[in-house]
Design a protein around this motif. Structure first.
Motif, PDB file in Angstrom:
ATOM      1  N   ASN A  34     -20.917  -6.579 -30.671  1.00  0.00           N
ATOM      2  CA  ASN A  34     -21.526  -5.660 -31.631  1.00  0.00           C
ATOM      3  C   ASN A  34     -21.067  -4.224 -31.442  1.00  0.00           C
ATOM      4  O   ASN A  34     -21.695  -3.282 -31.889  1.00  0.00           O
ATOM      5  N   ASP A  35     -19.942  -4.057 -30.757  1.00  0.00           N
ATOM      6  CA  ASP A  35     -19.448  -2.724 -30.440  1.00  0.00           C
ATOM      7  C   ASP A  35     -18.010  -2.582 -30.905  1.00  0.00           C
ATOM      8  O   ASP A  35     -17.169  -2.035 -30.213  1.00  0.00           O
ATOM      9  N   ARG A  36     -17.703  -3.048 -32.104  1.00  0.00           N
ATOM     10  CA  ARG A  36     -16.332  -3.100 -32.593  1.00  0.00           C
ATOM     11  C   ARG A  36     -15.721  -1.734 -32.845  1.00  0.00           C
ATOM     12  O   ARG A  36     -14.502  -1.586 -32.875  1.00  0.00           O
ATOM     13  N   ASP A  37     -16.589  -0.731 -33.041  1.00  0.00           N
ATOM     14  CA  ASP A  37     -16.047   0.579 -33.381  1.00  0.00           C
ATOM     15  C   ASP A  37     -15.498   1.336 -32.178  1.00  0.00           C
ATOM     16  O   ASP A  37     -14.764   2.302 -32.327  1.00  0.00           O
ATOM     17  N   ARG A  38     -15.869   0.884 -30.995  1.00  0.00           N
ATOM     18  CA  ARG A  38     -15.397   1.584 -29.787  1.00  0.00           C
ATOM     19  C   ARG A  38     -14.010   1.098 -29.408  1.00  0.00           C
ATOM     20  O   ARG A  38     -13.653  -0.060 -29.606  1.00  0.00           O
ATOM     21  N   THR A  39     -13.208   1.994 -28.865  1.00  0.00           N
ATOM     22  CA  THR A  39     -11.883   1.588 -28.399  1.00  0.00           C
ATOM     23  C   THR A  39     -12.025   0.831 -27.096  1.00  0.00           C
ATOM     24  O   THR A  39     -13.058   0.879 -26.429  1.00  0.00           O
ATOM     25  N   LEU A  40     -10.966   0.158 -26.707  1.00  0.00           N
ATOM     26  CA  LEU A  40     -11.009  -0.646 -25.495  1.00  0.00           C
ATOM     27  C   LEU A  40     -10.822   0.193 -24.243  1.00  0.00           C
ATOM     28  O   LEU A  40     -10.898  -0.325 -23.140  1.00  0.00           O
ATOM     29  N   THR A  41     -10.574   1.460 -24.385  1.00  0.00           N
ATOM     30  CA  THR A  41     -10.207   2.259 -23.214  1.00  0.00           C
ATOM     31  C   THR A  41     -11.248   3.304 -22.825  1.00  0.00           C
ATOM     32  O   THR A  41     -11.035   4.036 -21.883  1.00  0.00           O
ATOM     33  N   ASN A  42     -12.372   3.383 -23.540  1.00  0.00           N
ATOM     34  CA  ASN A  42     -13.283   4.497 -23.278  1.00  0.00           C
ATOM     35  C   ASN A  42     -14.562   4.110 -22.554  1.00  0.00           C
ATOM     36  O   ASN A  42     -15.484   4.894 -22.486  1.00  0.00           O
ATOM     37  N   SER A  43     -14.646   2.905 -22.016  1.00  0.00           N
ATOM     38  CA  SER A  43     -15.886   2.499 -21.345  1.00  0.00           C
ATOM     39  C   SER A  43     -16.038   3.156 -19.981  1.00  0.00           C
ATOM     40  O   SER A  43     -17.141   3.305 -19.479  1.00  0.00           O
ATOM     41  N   GLY A  44     -14.943   3.537 -19.361  1.00  0.00           N
ATOM     42  CA  GLY A  44     -15.002   4.126 -18.029  1.00  0.00           C
ATOM     43  C   GLY A  44     -15.021   3.112 -16.912  1.00  0.00           C
ATOM     44  O   GLY A  44     -14.931   3.471 -15.737  1.00  0.00           O
ATOM     45  N   ASN A  45     -15.133   1.833 -17.234  1.00  0.00           N
ATOM     46  CA  ASN A  45     -15.149   0.776 -16.223  1.00  0.00           C
ATOM     47  C   ASN A  45     -13.737   0.273 -15.970  1.00  0.00           C
ATOM     48  O   ASN A  45     -12.882   0.290 -16.855  1.00  0.00           O
ATOM     49  N   LYS A  46     -13.516  -0.202 -14.750  1.00  0.00           N
ATOM     50  CA  LYS A  46     -12.195  -0.716 -14.381  1.00  0.00           C
ATOM     51  C   LYS A  46     -12.321  -1.991 -13.562  1.00  0.00           C
ATOM     52  O   LYS A  46     -13.164  -2.078 -12.670  1.00  0.00           O
ATOM     53  N   ILE A  47     -11.510  -2.959 -13.883  1.00  0.00           N
ATOM     54  CA  ILE A  47     -11.289  -4.116 -13.024  1.00  0.00           C
ATOM     55  C   ILE A  47      -9.831  -4.052 -12.608  1.00  0.00           C
ATOM     56  O   ILE A  47      -8.931  -4.105 -13.444  1.00  0.00           O
ATOM     57  N   ILE A  48      -9.597  -3.905 -11.306  1.00  0.00           N
ATOM     58  CA  ILE A  48      -8.236  -3.704 -10.810  1.00  0.00           C
ATOM     59  C   ILE A  48      -7.747  -4.988 -10.149  1.00  0.00           C
ATOM     60  O   ILE A  48      -8.404  -5.526  -9.252  1.00  0.00           O
ATOM     61  N   HIS A  49      -6.601  -5.462 -10.592  1.00  0.00           N
ATOM     62  CA  HIS A  49      -5.987  -6.651 -10.009  1.00  0.00           C
ATOM     63  C   HIS A  49      -4.825  -6.195  -9.129  1.00  0.00           C
ATOM     64  O   HIS A  49      -3.886  -5.553  -9.608  1.00  0.00           O
ATOM     65  N   GLY A  50      -4.891  -6.518  -7.844  1.00  0.00           N
ATOM     66  CA  GLY A  50      -3.816  -6.113  -6.941  1.00  0.00           C
ATOM     67  C   GLY A  50      -4.308  -5.980  -5.521  1.00  0.00           C
ATOM     68  O   GLY A  50      -5.445  -6.316  -5.200  1.00  0.00           O
ATOM     69  N   ASP A  51      -3.451  -5.483  -4.655  1.00  0.00           N
ATOM     70  CA  ASP A  51      -3.800  -5.268  -3.251  1.00  0.00           C
ATOM     71  C   ASP A  51      -4.927  -4.245  -3.164  1.00  0.00           C
ATOM     72  O   ASP A  51      -4.823  -3.138  -3.723  1.00  0.00           O
ATOM     73  N   ASN A  52      -6.007  -4.590  -2.453  1.00  0.00           N
ATOM     74  CA  ASN A  52      -7.173  -3.708  -2.474  1.00  0.00           C
ATOM     75  C   ASN A  52      -6.932  -2.383  -1.751  1.00  0.00           C
ATOM     76  O   ASN A  52      -7.548  -1.371  -2.071  1.00  0.00           O
ATOM     77  N   LEU A  53      -6.043  -2.361  -0.771  1.00  0.00           N
ATOM     78  CA  LEU A  53      -5.749  -1.112  -0.075  1.00  0.00           C
ATOM     79  C   LEU A  53      -5.029  -0.151  -1.017  1.00  0.00           C
ATOM     80  O   LEU A  53      -5.373   1.038  -1.113  1.00  0.00           O
ATOM     81  N   GLU A  54      -4.048  -0.655  -1.747  1.00  0.00           N
ATOM     82  CA  GLU A  54      -3.340   0.181  -2.721  1.00  0.00           C
ATOM     83  C   GLU A  54      -4.257   0.551  -3.882  1.00  0.00           C
ATOM     84  O   GLU A  54      -4.152   1.652  -4.438  1.00  0.00           O
ATOM     85  N   ALA A  55      -5.162  -0.352  -4.249  1.00  0.00           N
ATOM     86  CA  ALA A  55      -6.093  -0.058  -5.335  1.00  0.00           C
ATOM     87  C   ALA A  55      -7.013   1.100  -4.958  1.00  0.00           C
ATOM     88  O   ALA A  55      -7.279   1.996  -5.772  1.00  0.00           O
ATOM     89  N   LEU A  56      -7.519   1.092  -3.724  1.00  0.00           N
ATOM     90  CA  LEU A  56      -8.378   2.187  -3.274  1.00  0.00           C
ATOM     91  C   LEU A  56      -7.621   3.516  -3.285  1.00  0.00           C
ATOM     92  O   LEU A  56      -8.158   4.544  -3.710  1.00  0.00           O
ATOM     93  N   LYS A  57      -6.375   3.480  -2.829  1.00  0.00           N
ATOM     94  CA  LYS A  57      -5.575   4.707  -2.803  1.00  0.00           C
ATOM     95  C   LYS A  57      -5.334   5.212  -4.233  1.00  0.00           C
ATOM     96  O   LYS A  57      -5.364   6.426  -4.484  1.00  0.00           O
ATOM     97  N   SER A  58      -5.147   4.291  -5.171  1.00  0.00           N
ATOM     98  CA  SER A  58      -4.868   4.686  -6.554  1.00  0.00           C
ATOM     99  C   SER A  58      -6.079   5.343  -7.219  1.00  0.00           C
ATOM    100  O   SER A  58      -5.931   6.055  -8.214  1.00  0.00           O
ATOM    101  N   LEU A  59      -7.267   5.118  -6.675  1.00  0.00           N
ATOM    102  CA  LEU A  59      -8.474   5.708  -7.247  1.00  0.00           C
ATOM    103  C   LEU A  59      -8.714   7.141  -6.781  1.00  0.00           C
ATOM    104  O   LEU A  59      -9.496   7.872  -7.396  1.00  0.00           O
ATOM    105  N   LEU A  60      -8.078   7.557  -5.702  1.00  0.00           N
ATOM    106  CA  LEU A  60      -8.354   8.875  -5.135  1.00  0.00           C
ATOM    107  C   LEU A  60      -8.127  10.032  -6.102  1.00  0.00           C
ATOM    108  O   LEU A  60      -8.971  10.947  -6.172  1.00  0.00           O
ATOM    109  N   PRO A  61      -7.014  10.065  -6.857  1.00  0.00           N
ATOM    110  CA  PRO A  61      -6.804  11.234  -7.726  1.00  0.00           C
ATOM    111  C   PRO A  61      -7.960  11.479  -8.706  1.00  0.00           C
ATOM    112  O   PRO A  61      -8.279  12.619  -9.020  1.00  0.00           O
ATOM    113  N   GLU A  62      -8.585  10.413  -9.200  1.00  0.00           N
ATOM    114  CA  GLU A  62      -9.655  10.561 -10.181  1.00  0.00           C
ATOM    115  C   GLU A  62     -11.045  10.554  -9.560  1.00  0.00           C
ATOM    116  O   GLU A  62     -11.963  11.218 -10.059  1.00  0.00           O
TER     117      GLU A  62
END
Length: 347
Positions: A34-62
């Motif tokens: 029921n939320d068709r008007d929203r874009t797929l990129t503005n929820s602010g949530n992330k599911i990251i697929h990959g090495d968790n150590l590199e994933a944690l490092k990638s989150l630091l800038p933001e």
């Protein structure tokens, strides 16, 4: 402060600096039907697929210093999880671990060293991600509980330790070869900077144990207004005198009358009460219901609403948290059968 040492510690204490920054590439998005008007990129949530150590490092800038609450569920290092050490640390002792499944107690003499080497850089990055008033919660069992506590004391600071919560994971523990039936796991909690602000637990629900008596308090008199206190007593006149229970002495100071489940006259009681008269009057004004259900004349209360309590360090069904057995039943209900991927999930 106790110092925890292990094989490879000197090589991993700064390994989080060596981890490369990876740019997260957006591939998929999720939205409600029921939320068709929203874009797929503005929820602010992330599911990251990959090495968790590199994933944690990638989150630091933001997210560095911005995360209020972190929960992680690392390998418990039971020997049955078949987790593999994969951090490419520049040390010959550690490099020989790469790609190897971490074994069981007695079979793998360096299993604790591998676990500590794996956890250290991840906890360092998690510490960087935490906000100044943030908290981290880490699930673990007795295989690494002692090591995790010392590790977190070093990274987060001993003074920032909050508690070790005990979660009742099962009500039907297996006998196996243990000397005890293992029914609990643990959640270790630290804050970035411990403060005097209290944690807020679940909103309290009314219980039959909301009594007004407290054995350690001094004797005091309370007056309960007429036509307000409900009761289970039959209609009639109840004479002044000594009542109470095996635990509490309660004196009814005047005769009282009950009609249609209500005390129609004021009730003067002498006993070891939790509340003062002013507090009782305030609670009544706020809608708190007062009951004297039996001939013991022991008053109880039920508030219109309850403030969240400071959480207990025991987590079980009485706090609305179920066991693994219930989780398995729920998954089977959702999917129609028990999928293998969920069979060993702890939460």
């Amino acid at each position: 402060m106790p110092t925890l040492t292990w094989i490879g510690k000197d090589k991993v204490v700064n390994h989080h600096h060596d981890v490369p920054y990876r740019v997260l590439e957006h591939k998929y998005g999720f939205r409600a039907e029921n939320d068709r008007d929203r874009t797929l990129t503005n929820s602010g949530n992330k599911i990251i697929h990959g090495d968790n150590l590199e994933a944690l490092k990638s989150l630091l800038p933001e997210y560095e210093g911005r995360v209020k609450c972190i929960y992680i569920d690392p390998p418990y290092n039971t020997g049955n999880e078949k987790w593999v050490y994969n951090d490419n640390v520049n040390d010959p002792k550690i490099k020989k671990w790469l790609g190897e499944v971490v074994g069981k107690q007695g079979e793998d003499l360096s299993r604790h060293d591998k676990w500590l080497c794996m956890m250290y850089p991840r906890l360092k990055l998690l510490h960087k991600l935490l906000a100044e008033d943030g908290a981290i919660f880490i699930s673990i069992d007795d295989n690494e509980l002692a090591n995790l506590k010392l590790l977190c004391d070093e990274i987060f600071g001993m003074s920032n330790f909050i508690d070790i919560f005990s979660w009742v994971k099962t009500e039907t523990p297996a006998n196996l070869s243990y000397k005890t039936k293992k029914s609990i796991e643990y959640i270790v909690c630290y804050q970035k900077n411990r403060s005097d602000i209290k944690f807020r637990g679940l909103e309290k629900e009314s219980k039959s144990s909301n009594g007004l008596m407290n054995q350690t308090n001094a004797l005091k008199e309370l007056i309960f207004p007429a036509n307000l206190v409900d009761t289970g007593l039959t209609d009639g006149i109840y004479a002044a005198g000594s009542y109470g229970t095996d635990s509490y002495d309660i004196v009814l100071l005047d005769d009282v009358e009950v009609r249609n489940g209500i005390f129609t006259s004021p009730i003067r009681l002498l006993g070891k009460f939790k509340w003062s008269q002013s507090n009782l009057d305030k609670e009544i004004a706020n809608g708190t219901r007062i009951s004297i259900r039996t001939k013991a004349f022991s008053p109880s209360y039920e508030k219109a609403s309850y403030e969240p309590e400071v959480p207990w360090n025991m987590i079980n069904r009485s706090f609305g948290v179920d066991t693994n057995e219930v989780a398995s039943t729920i998954l089977t209900t959702i999917f129609g059968k028990k999928y293998l991927i969920f069979q060993n999930q702890r939460h």
